[in-house]
Write a protein that holds these residues in place. Sequence first.
Motif, PDB file in Angstrom:
ATOM      1  N   MET A  37       0.818  -1.214   0.000  1.00 46.89           N
ATOM      2  CA  MET A  37       0.000   0.000   0.000  1.00 46.89           C
ATOM      3  C   MET A  37       0.856   1.272   0.000  1.00 46.89           C
ATOM      4  SD  MET A  37      -2.980  -1.007  -0.419  1.00 46.89           S
ATOM      5  CE  MET A  37      -3.873   0.501  -0.237  1.00 46.89           C
ATOM      6  N   ASN A  38       2.117   1.181   0.432  1.00 49.13           N
ATOM      7  CA  ASN A  38       3.005   2.339   0.382  1.00 49.13           C
ATOM      8  C   ASN A  38       3.661   2.492  -0.982  1.00 49.13           C
ATOM      9  OD1 ASN A  38       2.473   3.125   3.006  1.00 49.13           O
ATOM     10  ND2 ASN A  38       4.094   1.877   3.863  1.00 49.13           N
ATOM     11  N   SER A  39       3.556   1.492  -1.837  1.00 47.20           N
ATOM     12  CA  SER A  39       4.125   1.576  -3.177  1.00 47.20           C
ATOM     13  C   SER A  39       3.232   2.461  -4.053  1.00 47.20           C
ATOM     14  CB  SER A  39       4.254   0.176  -3.789  1.00 47.20           C
ATOM     15  OG  SER A  39       2.984  -0.339  -4.102  1.00 47.20           O
ATOM     16  N   PRO A  40       3.765   2.969  -5.168  1.00 50.22           N
ATOM     17  CA  PRO A  40       2.939   3.807  -6.050  1.00 50.22           C
ATOM     18  C   PRO A  40       1.720   3.073  -6.605  1.00 50.22           C
ATOM     19  CG  PRO A  40       5.266   4.053  -6.606  1.00 50.22           C
ATOM     20  CD  PRO A  40       5.173   2.964  -5.596  1.00 50.22           C
ATOM     21  N   VAL A  41       1.868   1.787  -6.924  1.00 53.86           N
ATOM     22  CA  VAL A  41       0.737   1.011  -7.442  1.00 53.86           C
ATOM     23  C   VAL A  41      -0.352   0.882  -6.371  1.00 53.86           C
ATOM     24  CG1 VAL A  41       0.013  -1.233  -8.338  1.00 53.86           C
ATOM     25  CG2 VAL A  41       2.179  -0.246  -9.077  1.00 53.86           C
ATOM     26  N   GLY A  42       0.049   0.587  -5.145  1.00 51.99           N
ATOM     27  CA  GLY A  42      -0.912   0.462  -4.053  1.00 51.99           C
ATOM     28  C   GLY A  42      -1.639   1.760  -3.778  1.00 51.99           C
ATOM     29  N   GLN A  43      -0.930   2.881  -3.843  1.00 49.71           N
ATOM     30  CA  GLN A  43      -1.580   4.175  -3.624  1.00 49.71           C
ATOM     31  C   GLN A  43      -2.553   4.497  -4.754  1.00 49.71           C
ATOM     32  OE1 GLN A  43       1.645   6.905  -3.061  1.00 49.71           O
ATOM     33  NE2 GLN A  43       2.120   6.136  -1.017  1.00 49.71           N
ATOM     34  N   TYR A  44      -2.171   4.141  -5.990  1.00 51.49           N
ATOM     35  CA  TYR A  44      -3.072   4.379  -7.120  1.00 51.49           C
ATOM     36  C   TYR A  44      -4.347   3.550  -6.977  1.00 51.49           C
ATOM     37  CZ  TYR A  44      -4.923   4.576 -11.839  1.00 51.49           C
ATOM     38  OH  TYR A  44      -5.754   4.748 -12.915  1.00 51.49           O
ATOM     39  N   LEU A  45      -4.187   2.258  -6.627  1.00 59.32           N
ATOM     40  CA  LEU A  45      -5.356   1.393  -6.478  1.00 59.32           C
ATOM     41  C   LEU A  45      -6.216   1.817  -5.293  1.00 59.32           C
ATOM     42  CD1 LEU A  45      -3.848  -2.108  -7.302  1.00 59.32           C
ATOM     43  CD2 LEU A  45      -5.299  -0.684  -8.756  1.00 59.32           C
ATOM     44  N   ASP A  46      -5.598   2.382  -4.271  1.00 58.27           N
ATOM     45  CA  ASP A  46      -6.359   2.866  -3.117  1.00 58.27           C
ATOM     46  C   ASP A  46      -7.212   4.074  -3.505  1.00 58.27           C
ATOM     47  OD1 ASP A  46      -7.156   2.841  -0.443  1.00 58.27           O
ATOM     48  OD2 ASP A  46      -5.653   4.339   0.111  1.00 58.27           O
ATOM     49  N   ALA A  52      -9.196  -1.201  -9.025  1.00 57.03           N
ATOM     50  CA  ALA A  52      -8.729  -2.305  -8.185  1.00 57.03           C
ATOM     51  C   ALA A  52      -9.670  -3.501  -8.281  1.00 57.03           C
ATOM     52  CB  ALA A  52      -8.609  -1.844  -6.731  1.00 57.03           C
ATOM     53  N   LEU A  53     -10.973  -3.252  -8.267  1.00 59.37           N
ATOM     54  CA  LEU A  53     -11.944  -4.338  -8.382  1.00 59.37           C
ATOM     55  C   LEU A  53     -11.856  -5.002  -9.746  1.00 59.37           C
ATOM     56  CD1 LEU A  53     -14.294  -5.900  -7.122  1.00 59.37           C
ATOM     57  CD2 LEU A  53     -15.823  -4.156  -8.034  1.00 59.37           C
ATOM     58  N   THR A  54     -11.689  -4.195 -10.807  1.00 59.19           N
ATOM     59  CA  THR A  54     -11.558  -4.747 -12.155  1.00 59.19           C
ATOM     60  C   THR A  54     -10.308  -5.598 -12.260  1.00 59.19           C
ATOM     61  OG1 THR A  54     -12.709  -2.839 -13.063  1.00 59.19           O
ATOM     62  CG2 THR A  54     -11.420  -4.154 -14.597  1.00 59.19           C
ATOM     63  N   LEU A  55      -9.194  -5.118 -11.705  1.00 58.65           N
ATOM     64  CA  LEU A  55      -7.941  -5.880 -11.729  1.00 58.65           C
ATOM     65  C   LEU A  55      -8.077  -7.185 -10.952  1.00 58.65           C
ATOM     66  CD1 LEU A  55      -4.959  -5.837 -12.618  1.00 58.65           C
ATOM     67  CD2 LEU A  55      -4.449  -4.725 -10.446  1.00 58.65           C
ATOM     68  N   LEU A  56      -8.725  -7.138  -9.803  1.00 61.17           N
ATOM     69  CA  LEU A  56      -8.938  -8.350  -9.010  1.00 61.17           C
ATOM     70  C   LEU A  56      -9.787  -9.364  -9.763  1.00 61.17           C
ATOM     71  CD1 LEU A  56      -8.647  -9.817  -6.259  1.00 61.17           C
ATOM     72  CD2 LEU A  56     -10.766  -8.698  -5.598  1.00 61.17           C
ATOM     73  N   MET A  57     -10.865  -8.891 -10.389  1.00 66.01           N
ATOM     74  CA  MET A  57     -11.722  -9.806 -11.154  1.00 66.01           C
ATOM     75  C   MET A  57     -10.960 -10.398 -12.339  1.00 66.01           C
ATOM     76  SD  MET A  57     -14.509  -9.841  -9.499  1.00 66.01           S
ATOM     77  CE  MET A  57     -15.657 -10.617 -10.589  1.00 66.01           C
ATOM     78  N   PHE A  58     -10.136  -9.594 -13.019  1.00 64.51           N
ATOM     79  CA  PHE A  58      -9.362 -10.092 -14.156  1.00 64.51           C
ATOM     80  C   PHE A  58      -8.369 -11.158 -13.709  1.00 64.51           C
ATOM     81  CE2 PHE A  58      -5.589  -9.879 -16.884  1.00 64.51           C
ATOM     82  CZ  PHE A  58      -6.176 -10.253 -18.083  1.00 64.51           C
ATOM     83  N   ILE A  59      -7.691 -10.926 -12.595  1.00 63.58           N
ATOM     84  CA  ILE A  59      -6.717 -11.907 -12.089  1.00 63.58           C
ATOM     85  C   ILE A  59      -7.425 -13.202 -11.713  1.00 63.58           C
ATOM     86  CG2 ILE A  59      -5.161 -12.398 -10.160  1.00 63.58           C
ATOM     87  CD1 ILE A  59      -4.340  -9.430 -10.286  1.00 63.58           C
ATOM     88  N   MET A  60      -8.600 -13.087 -11.075  1.00 65.00           N
ATOM     89  CA  MET A  60      -9.311 -14.299 -10.660  1.00 65.00           C
ATOM     90  C   MET A  60      -9.769 -15.133 -11.856  1.00 65.00           C
ATOM     91  SD  MET A  60     -11.482 -13.065  -7.273  1.00 65.00           S
ATOM     92  CE  MET A  60     -12.962 -13.456  -8.078  1.00 65.00           C
TER      93      MET A  60
END
Length: 160
Positions: A37-46, A52-60
């Motif tokens: 969550m401290n990384s740039p990707v984590g902050q962007y998804l936050d 974030a939900l779309t990425l999670l669904m795609f990975i699943m």
Amino acid sequence: MVKMETSSTSRDLQELQKKLASLINSIQSNSKVIAFMNSPVGQYLDKHPFVALTLLMFIMVSAIPVGVFLLIVILMSLAACVGVILMEGVLISVGGLTLLCVLCGLGFVSLAMSGTLSVCYVILSSLINYWFSLGSLKHQQILGNKCPMTIQYPDSSRHD
């Protein structure tokens, strides 16, 4: 009887809320989650929960096709050791193109699913808020805290 059901439902929802809060706290206190969550990707998804939900669904939904593709690659690599190099190249190319098509389709499906879930969340939260607001209004009316619905003014058209 309605009062007992409302208090039981309210108590169950409070218990569920406490369990969810403790689960969320245990996940958020994990050191790997904090580092992500401290990384740039984590902050962007936050800041962008729909992404974030779309990425999670795609990975699943893409885990099984990727696994099948990797299994085929490993099997073809073993076949290459036997001497079937030409067949391996053709099958890996066809498999790669097939995987690309499947992943593009799954990307659209995951986008649609996350959109549907977001709409369902908004609708359900609105319905729950409406339901609890009606319950609290009925509870106030039972206790006798009735709000006046109309204000009566002196009749200004009457002249004595």
